[in-house]
Scaffold this active site. Structure first.
Site, mmCIF file in Angstrom:
data_model
loop_
_atom_site.group_PDB
_atom_site.id
_atom_site.type_symbol
_atom_site.label_atom_id
_atom_site.label_comp_id
_atom_site.label_asym_id
_atom_site.label_seq_id
_atom_site.Cartn_x
_atom_site.Cartn_y
_atom_site.Cartn_z
ATOM 1 N N HIS A 17 77.401 79.453 -6.107
ATOM 2 C CA HIS A 17 78.284 78.464 -5.470
ATOM 3 C C HIS A 17 78.924 77.572 -6.533
ATOM 4 O O HIS A 17 80.129 77.324 -6.518
ATOM 5 C CB HIS A 17 77.507 77.550 -4.505
ATOM 6 C CG HIS A 17 76.976 78.219 -3.290
ATOM 7 N ND1 HIS A 17 75.654 78.118 -2.926
ATOM 8 C CD2 HIS A 17 77.577 78.971 -2.338
ATOM 9 C CE1 HIS A 17 75.462 78.782 -1.802
ATOM 10 N NE2 HIS A 17 76.611 79.319 -1.420
ATOM 11 N N LYS A 41 71.885 77.658 14.587
ATOM 12 C CA LYS A 41 71.048 78.133 13.491
ATOM 13 C C LYS A 41 70.043 77.064 13.090
ATOM 14 O O LYS A 41 70.343 75.880 13.107
ATOM 15 C CB LYS A 41 71.902 78.444 12.253
ATOM 16 C CG LYS A 41 72.548 79.790 12.255
ATOM 17 C CD LYS A 41 73.223 79.995 10.907
ATOM 18 C CE LYS A 41 73.653 81.414 10.702
ATOM 19 N NZ LYS A 41 74.288 81.590 9.386
ATOM 20 N N ARG A 90 81.268 88.428 -3.282
ATOM 21 C CA ARG A 90 80.300 89.059 -4.174
ATOM 22 C C ARG A 90 80.392 90.578 -4.126
ATOM 23 O O ARG A 90 80.210 91.240 -5.130
ATOM 24 C CB ARG A 90 78.873 88.651 -3.784
ATOM 25 C CG ARG A 90 78.588 87.183 -3.972
ATOM 26 C CD ARG A 90 77.268 86.804 -3.356
ATOM 27 N NE ARG A 90 77.353 87.063 -1.920
ATOM 28 C CZ ARG A 90 76.342 87.131 -1.094
ATOM 29 N NH1 ARG A 90 75.122 86.969 -1.527
ATOM 30 N NH2 ARG A 90 76.520 87.359 0.188
ATOM 31 N N SER A 128 72.075 82.324 -0.796
ATOM 32 C CA SER A 128 71.149 81.310 -0.281
ATOM 33 C C SER A 128 70.045 81.962 0.539
ATOM 34 O O SER A 128 68.897 81.512 0.521
ATOM 35 C CB SER A 128 71.905 80.292 0.577
ATOM 36 O OG SER A 128 72.776 79.537 -0.205
#
Length: 153
Positions: A17, A41, A90, A128
């Site tokens: 990040h 969440k 990514r 993460s």
């Protein structure tokens, strides 16, 4: 003024990040790091802890502002006058996922442009989610997290 939003959960913030943000700073006059609040969440870290962690990591960068938000990201972009949304890529699967979101966001808010920043090769496996899993099993995450953030974990 070119204003960008880098949205995410940052639960926790990773070196990947930080790399995306640092590589974006020269492109914009102001960058908001937006911590999205998703009520469906369960987060590992509280919103307050994530804000403190990000402020610590970026305390010497005057162009960066940390803020939490709820609701549609494009609506939040409008509320802070952001013309751009930064997204880190990514992998190919990240690209496919982010492309779909960018296309929907463009339909909802044609004035907000998505900017994809490809991660450095050394960060392509870092997420993460993986860091949280290592933490849950008492593993050492210090090589994945900025040193300024370690105190908040």
């Amino acid at each position: 003024m070119n204003i960008a939003l880098f949205p995410g959960s940052f639960d926790p913030v990773t070196k990947a990040h930080v790399d995306i943000v640092k590589r974006s700073v020269g492109l914009f006059d102001k960058i908001y790091i937006g911590i999205g609040v998703n009520s469906s969440k369960t987060s590992f870290l509280s919103i307050e802890k994530r804000q403190q962690m990000l402020r610590s990591v970026f305390e010497h960068e005057p162009k960066i502002h940390i803020i939490a938000y709820e609701g549609l990201t494009v609506d939040f972009c409008r509320s802070i006058d952001a013309n751009y949304m930064i997204r880190g890529i990514r992998t190919v699967s990240d690209f496919e996922y982010e492309k779909g979101i960018a296309q929907m966001n463009h339909t909802l808010a044609p004035d907000v442009e998505s900017i994809f920043i490809v991660s450095k090769p050394g960060y392509s496996a870092l997420s993460s989610t993986i860091v949280r899993e290592i933490m849950r099993h008492n593993g050492d995450v210090s090589q994945f997290i900025p040193k300024e953030a370690l105190a908040f974990l």
